[in-house]
Scaffold this motif. Structure first.
Motif, PDB file in Angstrom:
ATOM      1  N   UNK A  40      10.641  -1.853   8.946  1.00  0.00           N
ATOM      2  CA  UNK A  40      10.806  -2.772   7.817  1.00  0.00           C
ATOM      3  C   UNK A  40       9.719  -2.521   6.765  1.00  0.00           C
ATOM      4  N   UNK A  41       8.505  -2.242   7.213  1.00  0.00           N
ATOM      5  CA  UNK A  41       7.422  -1.903   6.282  1.00  0.00           C
ATOM      6  C   UNK A  41       7.776  -0.650   5.499  1.00  0.00           C
ATOM      7  N   UNK A  42       8.311   0.350   6.193  1.00  0.00           N
ATOM      8  CA  UNK A  42       8.685   1.607   5.525  1.00  0.00           C
ATOM      9  C   UNK A  42       9.795   1.365   4.508  1.00  0.00           C
ATOM     10  N   UNK A  46      10.674  -1.456   2.904  1.00  0.00           N
ATOM     11  CA  UNK A  46      10.197  -2.221   1.750  1.00  0.00           C
ATOM     12  C   UNK A  46       9.275  -1.357   0.897  1.00  0.00           C
ATOM     13  N   UNK A  47       8.401  -0.576   1.541  1.00  0.00           N
ATOM     14  CA  UNK A  47       7.471   0.266   0.789  1.00  0.00           C
ATOM     15  C   UNK A  47       8.162   1.363   0.009  1.00  0.00           C
ATOM     16  N   UNK A  48       9.198   1.968   0.590  1.00  0.00           N
ATOM     17  CA  UNK A  48       9.868   3.090  -0.060  1.00  0.00           C
ATOM     18  C   UNK A  48      10.852   2.665  -1.144  1.00  0.00           C
ATOM     19  N   UNK A  49      11.053   1.369  -1.313  1.00  0.00           N
ATOM     20  CA  UNK A  49      11.957   0.903  -2.374  1.00  0.00           C
ATOM     21  C   UNK A  49      11.220   0.099  -3.444  1.00  0.00           C
ATOM     22  N   UNK A  50       9.877   0.135  -3.431  1.00  0.00           N
ATOM     23  CA  UNK A  50       9.139  -0.684  -4.375  1.00  0.00           C
ATOM     24  C   UNK A  50       8.075   0.036  -5.176  1.00  0.00           C
ATOM     25  N   UNK A  51       8.179   1.376  -5.259  1.00  0.00           N
ATOM     26  CA  UNK A  51       7.134   2.162  -5.926  1.00  0.00           C
ATOM     27  C   UNK A  51       7.397   2.384  -7.412  1.00  0.00           C
ATOM     28  N   UNK A  52       8.544   1.999  -7.921  1.00  0.00           N
ATOM     29  CA  UNK A  52       8.957   2.431  -9.257  1.00  0.00           C
ATOM     30  C   UNK A  52       8.089   1.836 -10.360  1.00  0.00           C
ATOM     31  N   UNK A  53       7.766   0.530 -10.262  1.00  0.00           N
ATOM     32  CA  UNK A  53       6.943  -0.092 -11.300  1.00  0.00           C
ATOM     33  C   UNK A  53       5.556   0.542 -11.356  1.00  0.00           C
ATOM     34  N   UNK A  54       4.976   0.802 -10.178  1.00  0.00           N
ATOM     35  CA  UNK A  54       3.662   1.450 -10.139  1.00  0.00           C
ATOM     36  C   UNK A  54       3.724   2.833 -10.758  1.00  0.00           C
ATOM     37  N   UNK A  55       4.771   3.586 -10.453  1.00  0.00           N
ATOM     38  CA  UNK A  55       4.904   4.937 -10.999  1.00  0.00           C
ATOM     39  C   UNK A  55       4.957   4.919 -12.525  1.00  0.00           C
ATOM     40  N   UNK A  56       5.670   3.979 -13.096  1.00  0.00           N
ATOM     41  CA  UNK A  56       5.812   3.941 -14.554  1.00  0.00           C
ATOM     42  C   UNK A  56       4.496   3.567 -15.239  1.00  0.00           C
ATOM     43  N   UNK A  57       3.765   2.582 -14.706  1.00  0.00           N
ATOM     44  CA  UNK A  57       2.518   2.192 -15.363  1.00  0.00           C
ATOM     45  C   UNK A  57       1.447   3.257 -15.171  1.00  0.00           C
ATOM     46  N   UNK A  58       1.412   3.905 -14.011  1.00  0.00           N
ATOM     47  CA  UNK A  58       0.440   4.974 -13.786  1.00  0.00           C
ATOM     48  C   UNK A  58       0.748   6.163 -14.684  1.00  0.00           C
ATOM     49  N   UNK A  59       2.010   6.504 -14.831  1.00  0.00           N
ATOM     50  CA  UNK A  59       2.390   7.604 -15.727  1.00  0.00           C
ATOM     51  C   UNK A  59       1.926   7.334 -17.148  1.00  0.00           C
ATOM     52  N   UNK A 110       0.833  -1.207   0.000  1.00  0.00           N
ATOM     53  CA  UNK A 110       0.000   0.000   0.000  1.00  0.00           C
ATOM     54  C   UNK A 110       0.867   1.257   0.000  1.00  0.00           C
ATOM     55  N   UNK A 111       1.961   1.221   0.768  1.00  0.00           N
ATOM     56  CA  UNK A 111       2.875   2.368   0.770  1.00  0.00           C
ATOM     57  C   UNK A 111       3.507   2.562  -0.602  1.00  0.00           C
ATOM     58  N   UNK A 112       3.944   1.460  -1.219  1.00  0.00           N
ATOM     59  CA  UNK A 112       4.531   1.547  -2.560  1.00  0.00           C
ATOM     60  C   UNK A 112       3.511   2.079  -3.561  1.00  0.00           C
ATOM     61  N   UNK A 120      20.177  -3.301  -1.307  1.00  0.00           N
ATOM     62  CA  UNK A 120      19.922  -2.006  -0.676  1.00  0.00           C
ATOM     63  C   UNK A 120      19.187  -2.187   0.650  1.00  0.00           C
ATOM     64  N   UNK A 121      18.159  -3.048   0.654  1.00  0.00           N
ATOM     65  CA  UNK A 121      17.408  -3.291   1.882  1.00  0.00           C
ATOM     66  C   UNK A 121      18.278  -3.964   2.941  1.00  0.00           C
ATOM     67  N   UNK A 122      19.108  -4.910   2.526  1.00  0.00           N
ATOM     68  CA  UNK A 122      19.960  -5.603   3.486  1.00  0.00           C
ATOM     69  C   UNK A 122      20.989  -4.648   4.079  1.00  0.00           C
ATOM     70  N   UNK A 123      21.509  -3.729   3.266  1.00  0.00           N
ATOM     71  CA  UNK A 123      22.453  -2.735   3.781  1.00  0.00           C
ATOM     72  C   UNK A 123      21.769  -1.821   4.783  1.00  0.00           C
ATOM     73  N   UNK A 124      20.562  -1.354   4.439  1.00  0.00           N
ATOM     74  CA  UNK A 124      19.828  -0.476   5.351  1.00  0.00           C
ATOM     75  C   UNK A 124      19.477  -1.205   6.644  1.00  0.00           C
ATOM     76  N   UNK A 125      19.058  -2.475   6.525  1.00  0.00           N
ATOM     77  CA  UNK A 125      18.692  -3.247   7.716  1.00  0.00           C
ATOM     78  C   UNK A 125      19.905  -3.511   8.604  1.00  0.00           C
ATOM     79  N   UNK A 126      21.061  -3.719   8.001  1.00  0.00           N
ATOM     80  CA  UNK A 126      22.278  -3.955   8.781  1.00  0.00           C
ATOM     81  C   UNK A 126      22.674  -2.707   9.565  1.00  0.00           C
ATOM     82  N   UNK A 127      22.337  -1.536   9.014  1.00  0.00           N
ATOM     83  CA  UNK A 127      22.717  -0.278   9.674  1.00  0.00           C
ATOM     84  C   UNK A 127      21.730   0.081  10.785  1.00  0.00           C
TER      85      UNK A 127
END
Length: 253
Positions: free
Chosen positions: A118-120, A122-135, A64-66, A103-110
């Motif tokens: 974790x929800x934030x 995953x959500x903030x790194x998965x919006x790109x496909x939706x953005x392209x099809x909506x555009x 939903x966030x993505x 990228x997620x594993x690096x962020x999680x390790x830090x």
């Protein structure tokens, strides 16, 4: 059924989530423990049901966030165009060029995230496909007669976007969101499998697999149960996404 099982897990689970039975550690599946027990004597079926609450929540809320981020960026780029479109699409291309899992594993390790963070992530790194099809949908729709008519009578851009364009891209966004649920669950499972996702004692399907990896040859039931639930959930999400994206059959006379 998966969602219902997760919601009513405290009611239907045969044991308490943290109940230990040290006398029956690593017990094989039986009438008393349908999916067996783990190294602390905890019932695996109970942990799978409670783990479903965490894994499904991460998959659903991150999707939903993505979808929200992707719809905002894609619709803005598609409707406004010009340099804003170029800027937002180059940002999208840059995000797509970065491998998501490392990228997620690096962020999680830090930051060592809990479930909300974790929800934030995953959500903030998965919006790109939706953005392209909506555009792409918005670019096609903005030339339609009803959109041009709304602009001709002086409707502000925000009203045109919210009233006429966004409702038309809901089916496309729904398909992308449904597929993103499965991807989110897989990402959580993969990160937890490497010890960077949901941390024990909180149960998730991914960290159950992580804890079972050293005994897969001698006690395979510890890995089979969460693995089957991950497989069934991702398969279900993909099937639902395909069904939503399939055009409706024309009525027959």
């Amino acid at each position: 059924m998966l969602l219902v099982g997760a919601v009513v897990a405290p009611v239907i689970a045969p044991y308490a989530a943290d109940a230990l039975d040290l006398a029956n550690r690593r017990a094989a599946p039986s009438v008393a423990h349908w999916f067996g027990t783990d190294e602390l004597g905890r019932d695996v079926l109970t942990r799978v049901l409670f783990g479903a609450r965490v894994s499904l929540a991460i998959g659903l809320l991150s999707a939903l966030a993505s979808a929200g981020i992707g719809v905002v960026i894609g619709s803005t780029a598609g409707y406004v165009g010009r340099w804003i479109d170029d800027l937002l699409m180059r940002l999208t291309d840059a995000m797509l060029a970065v491998p998501r899992l490392p990228l997620l594993m690096l962020a999680a390790a830090v930051v060592q995230p809990g479930v909300p963070l974790l929800i934030v992530l995953v959500g903030c790194t998965g919006w790109m496909e939706t953005a392209r099809v909506v555009r792409a949908d918005v670019q096609s729709l903005r030339t339609r007669d009803y959109v041009q008519a709304a602009r001709a009578i002086g409707a502000p851009p925000v009203r045109v976007l919210l009233r006429h364009l966004l409702p038309a891209v809901v089916p496309t966004a729904s398909v992308a969101t449904t597929l993103a649920i499965g991807r989110g669950i897989l990402l959580e499972s993969t990160m937890s499998f490497f010890g960077l996702g949901v941390q024990p004692p909180t149960a998730s399907w991914g960290n159950m697999l992580y804890q079972a990896q050293t005994t897969m040859s001698s006690e395979p039931w510890l890995a089979i149960s969460p693995g089957l639930f991950i497989f069934a959930t991702v398969l279900t999400c993909n099937v639902v996404g395909d069904a939503l994206g399939r055009p409706a059959s024309p009525p027959t006379s």
